[in-house]
Design an enzyme around this catalytic site. Sequence first.
Site, PDB file in Angstrom:
ATOM      1  N   PRO A   2       0.831  -1.209   0.000  1.00 32.32           N
ATOM      2  CA  PRO A   2       0.000   0.000   0.000  1.00 32.32           C
ATOM      3  C   PRO A   2       0.861   1.253   0.000  1.00 32.32           C
ATOM      4  CG  PRO A   2      -0.801  -1.587   1.606  1.00 32.32           C
ATOM      5  CD  PRO A   2       0.516  -2.107   1.119  1.00 32.32           C
ATOM      6  N   GLU A   3       0.441   2.253  -0.773  1.00 33.65           N
ATOM      7  CA  GLU A   3       1.185   3.504  -0.832  1.00 33.65           C
ATOM      8  C   GLU A   3       0.618   4.493   0.177  1.00 33.65           C
ATOM      9  OE1 GLU A   3       2.551   4.734  -4.645  1.00 33.65           O
ATOM     10  OE2 GLU A   3       2.279   2.745  -5.516  1.00 33.65           O
ATOM     11  N   LYS A  51       4.347   5.425   4.820  1.00 33.70           N
ATOM     12  CA  LYS A  51       3.629   4.153   4.850  1.00 33.70           C
ATOM     13  C   LYS A  51       3.436   3.631   6.276  1.00 33.70           C
ATOM     14  CE  LYS A  51       5.355   3.056   0.241  1.00 33.70           C
ATOM     15  NZ  LYS A  51       6.043   2.082  -0.642  1.00 33.70           N
ATOM     16  N   ARG A 263      12.852  -3.328  -7.975  1.00 29.07           N
ATOM     17  CA  ARG A 263      11.431  -3.054  -8.189  1.00 29.07           C
ATOM     18  C   ARG A 263      11.186  -2.861  -9.683  1.00 29.07           C
ATOM     19  NH1 ARG A 263       8.562  -1.355  -3.752  1.00 29.07           N
ATOM     20  NH2 ARG A 263       6.759  -1.794  -5.071  1.00 29.07           N
TER      21      ARG A 263
END
Length: 278
Positions: A2-3, A51, A263
Amino acid sequence: MPEGHTLHRLARLHTEYFAGGPVRVSSPQGRFADHVVVDGRYFDHATAVGKHLFHHYEGGLAVHVHLGLYGFFDTHLVPEGQDPPAPVGQVRMRVGAIADGGPAHWVDLRGPTRCEVIAEAEVGDVRDRLGPDPLDPDAEPERAWARISRSARPVGALLMDQKILAGVGNVYRAEVLFRHGIDPFRPGSELDRAQLDAVWDDLVALMEIGVQAGAIHTIRPEHDHGDVPRRGADRPRNYVYQRDGWECRVCGDEVRQQAMEARTLYWCPTCQPGLRGR
């Protein structure tokens, strides 16, 4: 993962659900042993930075949550006079309002990377380790730009570094660089301040939309062709994120993907000209 908009939305919702009254806190899974310290205490408010989510309690205590890759909250609205549903699966933490008439909210936390009770002073320590958060009205973006402007690392990696910029994840990274035509492989030191300011301002606006909508929305209306996103019709449409191999919405070139510092990066080589994937 989740951002940042997700954590800020949770902070606002949990403040709405629980602030100003005592709450029941339990750990059905049994792995959050410290829950007994805050069970029955007054819930003051919830906040977020990057976060990280914090539940602030009376007596100078806070519960620190980092959702990590797999964490999420389930929410239940329990009618007046009824008990909350029995926990299902591995619930690390359950928080519920002690109802004073009317329905009450309960939330179940599953699969977080971190869930711990800390002293209120330690909340500041977590904040100090992070870069400025676009969703913090008191944030100082100059701290981020000072580090980016001196770095030889690609800007696509710098935007994902939580010590430089808090709350930006893979989706916002890919989308904001596309929206500003910036090559993600370009070294941070080659960007000028006007470009960096424009990226910051766009992140502030886009992430607030994410808080309000509960989902990431980055496409300008003129570029939204009503197509079905790769991951399902219920997912937001993006410019480049997870659209590798598809036509760019703006120029028609093929959207590319490549690993950058472990990533997956997505970009359009025409709309974001410069150094191609190395």
